[in-house]
Design an enzyme around this catalytic site. Structure first.
Site, PDB file in Angstrom:
ATOM      1  N   ASP A 112       0.786  -1.215  -0.105  1.00  0.00           N
ATOM      2  CA  ASP A 112       0.149   0.123   0.016  1.00  0.00           C
ATOM      3  C   ASP A 112       0.857   1.204   0.003  1.00  0.00           C
ATOM      4  O   ASP A 112       1.887   1.246   0.262  1.00  0.00           O
ATOM      5  CB  ASP A 112      -1.010   0.053   1.195  1.00  0.00           C
ATOM      6  CG  ASP A 112      -1.731   1.348   1.314  1.00  0.00           C
ATOM      7  OD1 ASP A 112      -2.397   1.589   0.294  1.00  0.00           O
ATOM      8  OD2 ASP A 112      -1.673   1.856   2.389  1.00  0.00           O
ATOM      9  N   ASP A 133      -1.532  -0.759   6.185  1.00  0.00           N
ATOM     10  CA  ASP A 133      -1.549  -0.253   7.347  1.00  0.00           C
ATOM     11  C   ASP A 133      -3.074   0.214   7.641  1.00  0.00           C
ATOM     12  O   ASP A 133      -3.535   0.782   8.861  1.00  0.00           O
ATOM     13  CB  ASP A 133      -0.688   1.036   7.692  1.00  0.00           C
ATOM     14  CG  ASP A 133      -1.322   2.315   7.147  1.00  0.00           C
ATOM     15  OD1 ASP A 133      -2.001   2.136   5.593  1.00  0.00           O
ATOM     16  OD2 ASP A 133      -1.299   3.435   7.639  1.00  0.00           O
ATOM     17  N   ASP A 136      -6.961  -2.057   3.823  1.00  0.00           N
ATOM     18  CA  ASP A 136      -6.148  -2.925   3.555  1.00  0.00           C
ATOM     19  C   ASP A 136      -6.311  -4.278   4.181  1.00  0.00           C
ATOM     20  O   ASP A 136      -5.596  -5.469   3.675  1.00  0.00           O
ATOM     21  CB  ASP A 136      -4.528  -2.502   3.925  1.00  0.00           C
ATOM     22  CG  ASP A 136      -4.087  -1.171   3.268  1.00  0.00           C
ATOM     23  OD1 ASP A 136      -4.268  -1.176   2.074  1.00  0.00           O
ATOM     24  OD2 ASP A 136      -3.703  -0.307   4.134  1.00  0.00           O
TER      25      ASP A 136
END
Length: 754
Positions: free
Chosen positions: A307, A502, A506
């Protein structure tokens, strides 16, 4: 899970006690009692071991445990009770060691559910009515208060400002105009807004994220243990040798001796020791790996999906540049801007306050501060009216047009600072790349990760810029949580895949990956609970630490398994030839175990040969970098001011830049050269590690001296024939300083943790 660990520990304690009791009975010349106790140890282990094997066979898995059960049965059948007790002790010990190395069958999604709104505020004719969110129907008008999570998907009658990072990862608040759609799960970052529900809670975006995480966790396959992969061929080989020994010799004892010698203790003991040793090392490095299967998979990973926001970048906007009007300076602008922004909860206001603090600027006293939702903050500070926010002017002066262009070129958000209605500065805000990101990427490549891709819900241009800076292989931008899960599934088909993130958005992708790694220090519990490993201190380079540790642990586990298995094969052949009776075979197997276990214990060690970086000194120079923001900005501001020619304002800006260089920047660079760089020699493996940076120091000094000579020649003011060379000198200084500071922050200021 806790009950299983207690039962397995209890089994080990019972078996060890029975083996010891049998030894005492044998020493007291009571062989019958000793055999009875040892047989009990065998039986106590055989019953649960048989249950484990049956469960594995039902799941169409078979491996090391099956051979252990056969050895236990065979020793009981031929009366080799001591050998059986030794095997039982090894089986119980291996089970306990592996208890902490089991992949979870499902993941806890409590954090996702806890964050989901429980109630909604319905707009009624008399005001508001709070109802359970399940009662909201499409078409109803609800009110979302400041700071609340939007409970259902809907349309905005009047627009609003939202923090959408939970779903998209975008760190900056997004202003949605009237009639635009807003999704559940985002946070109202402005004043109270009305939302016309377009779906029920169960059909909204946030509920979809929860369902995705549940489905991904349910279909995530268990990664095969190293022990089981080796046992696939070791078990048939052992049974074949045992059968041939019995068939050719006519002595069943030889077959038992082969099975006892073949007990896969290197697999049952050494592999879990290497894996749990790696888990211990990873924990010391700040990464909690939840089970051994995850560590094994991480050690074999070839694909990494990451990410962007909060993972590769800091996850919050920072003021990266301050562009001032010719007659203003950075310190004065930041003081007034921070004075009014300190009363605002906006994420960009916090960035302005942090920028002032980093530069050592005290916010000016402010009064009459008000906030205009989606537009900015205004108040009185320093004896003038100060406004910070979006520009509403039709025309901008030349310097401001240049600043706006810089914002577009740098993909930065621009905050305008106005004094008494006139723009005096532009603050450029970006979500900066983590200083340890580039080093981490290099280390991950060296650790065997062949493919690294960015997987983000952020804009394409921002994502591509980050990927280009870090040398990543590919970018998937503006991806939904469902799209992330699909991308992870596709990557898993190419090789063992790690997903790092995080945020709430996600969590499904982390659950779907072979190994999910969450940065968990900022309270992103949904991601942390869906992941297989959690980085505790919010440093991305811990991922490289974990990958290196996992790779080494995996290598040691494989070494132990293969070496132990080959030695066991030799012992089996000796037993088949009649050279080893069952008890002697068990003792030989124990000797093999000692060798492979000692090798596996190396996973607890640290291979780093270089010494640690001087953490206190590194932190000192890192903080100085932040305080030098105004001095660095003064260099660029002086170069920009010369665009108007040899004006008094340009002369003042050049002299201010020269003073900043002489009084602040050059002493800092000299201190780095004489204090920091020699101290880093140990951590970098020698003085050659700082040679390039020292050369940049020399270039900074050369350009600074050139500027000083320019100023000395212009005692009566900057002359027209100096302008071109002065601009070249100042822009050159700005470029070298920008590169030099970035290199130090990436190469040196991340060292204390590596």
């Amino acid at each position: 899970m806790r009950g299983d660990r207690v039962r397995e520990a209890g089994l080990l304690a019972t078996v060890v006690a029975l083996v010891a009791a049998g030894g005492v009975a044998w020493w007291l010349a009571a062989p019958v009692a000793a055999n009875a106790v040892w047989a009990a140890a065998d039986l106590v282990t055989l019953i649960p071991a048989a249950v484990w094997v049956v469960a594995d066979l039902r799941a169409k898995r078979w491996g090391a445990d099956l051979l252990a059960v056969l050895a236990l049965v065979a020793t009981l059948a031929v009366g080799e009770y001591l050998a059986g007790a030794i095997v039982a002790a090894m089986v119980a010990t291996g089970r306990v060691l592996e208890a902490g190395a089991r992949r979870r069958a499902s993941r806890n999604l409590t954090a996702l559910l806890d964050r989901a709104p429980r109630v909604a505020h319905l707009r009624t004719e008399t005001g508001q009515e709070t109802v359970p969110v399940e009662e909201v129907r499409s078409g109803q008008l609800i009110v979302v208060l400041p700071g609340e999570v939007v409970p259902v998907d809907g349309v905005l009658p009047d627009g609003g400002t939202f923090d959408e990072s939970a779903l998209t990862g975008e760190p900056l608040p997004v202003t949605r105009p009237a009639a635009e759609t807003v999704h559940s799960g985002v946070v109202n970052a402005g004043a109270a807004v009305d939302v016309r529900a377009s779906a029920a809670a169960a059909d909204s975006a946030y509920a979809g994220v929860v369902r995705l995480a549940e489905q991904a966790a349910a279909r995530t396959a268990r990664v095969a243990r190293i022990a089981d992969r080796v046992a696939i061929w070791f078990l048939p080989a052992a049974l074949l040798i045992a059968a041939l020994a019995w068939l050719l010799s006519g002595e069943p004892g030889r077959a038992v001796a082969v099975l006892v010698t073949a007990t896969p203790c290197p697999l049952l003991l050494a592999v879990p020791i290497a894996v749990t040793g790696g888990m211990s090392r990873a924990s010391k490095a700040g990464v909690v790996v939840k089970d051994g299967a995850a560590l094994e998979a991480l050690g074999r990973a070839s694909v990494l999906l990451m990410d962007k926001t909060g993972t590769v970048t800091r996850g919050r906007p920072e003021i990266t540049d301050v562009v001032c009007a010719p007659e203003h300076d950075v310190a004065g602008v930041l003081a007034c801007a921070a004075g009014v922004e300190q009363y605002s909860p906006h994420v960009l206001a916090a960035a302005v306050v942090r920028a002032a603090a980093s530069a050592g600027v005290t916010p000016a006293a402010a009064e009459d501060v008000t906030e205009e939702v989606g537009a900015g903050v205004r108040g009185r500070a320093g004896g003038r009216e100060v406004r910070v926010g979006r520009s509403r002017r039709a025309g901008l002066p030349a310097w401001a047009r240049g600043a706006a262009r810089r914002g577009r070129l740098d993909l930065a958000s621009v905050l305008w600072v106005e004094f008494d209605g006139e723009p005096v500065a532009a603050l450029l805000a970006k979500d900066p790349i983590r200083p340890d990101a580039a080093r981490t990427m290099r280390r991950l490549r060296a650790a065997g990760i062949g493919e690294v891709r960015l997987l983000t819900g952020d804009r394409v241009d921002n994502a591509q810029e980050v990927a280009a800076m870090l040398g990543l292989d590919d970018v998937d931008a503006e991806v939904t949580p469902a799209g992330k899960v699909a991308a992870v599934a596709a990557a898993c088909a190419r090789g063992v895949t790690v997903m790092t993130g995080d945020g709430v958005n996600d969590a499904p992708a982390l659950a779907a990956a072979d190994v999910g790694v969450a940065l968990g220090s900022r309270g992103a519990t949904a991601a942390a609970q869906a992941a297989d490993a959690v980085i505790l201190d919010d440093r991305l380079d811990r991922l490289a630490d974990a990958a290196e540790i996992a790779r080494r642990s995996h290598r040691l586990a494989v070494q132990s398994a293969v070496a132990g298995t080959l030695l066991s094969l030799l012992a089996m052949l000796a037993a088949a030839g009649g050279f080893l009776v069952p008890v002697a075979g068990a003792l030989v197997q124990e000797a093999i175990d000692v060798v492979v276990i000692l090798n596996a214990l190396r996973a607890l060690g640290d291979r780093k040969a270089r010494g640690p970086a001087p953490a206190a000194m590194v932190r000192r120079f890192e903080s100085e970098h932040e305080r030098l923001l105004p001095a660095r900005a003064a260099v660029r501001q002086a170069a920009d001011a010369l665009a108007e020619g040899a004006t008094p304002a340009a002369d003042a800006a050049v002299r201010a830049a020269c003073r900043s260089l002489t009084d602040q920047l050059l002493p800092h660079e000299q201190a780095e050269e004489t204090e920091l760089y020699p101290a880093l020699a140990t951590a970098l493996g020698g003085p050659e590690g700082t040679v390039t940076m020292s050369r940049e120091h020399a270039e900074i000094g050369r350009l600074a001296r050139r500027l000083q000579r320019h100023v000395a020649e212009a005692s009566g003011g900057i002359q027209p024939d100096q302008v071109d060379d002065l601009r070249a000198t100042l822009y050159g200084l700005d470029a070298v300083l920008t590169l030099h500071f970035a290199q130090e922050e990436e190469a040196y200021f991340t060292l204390p943790s590596t």
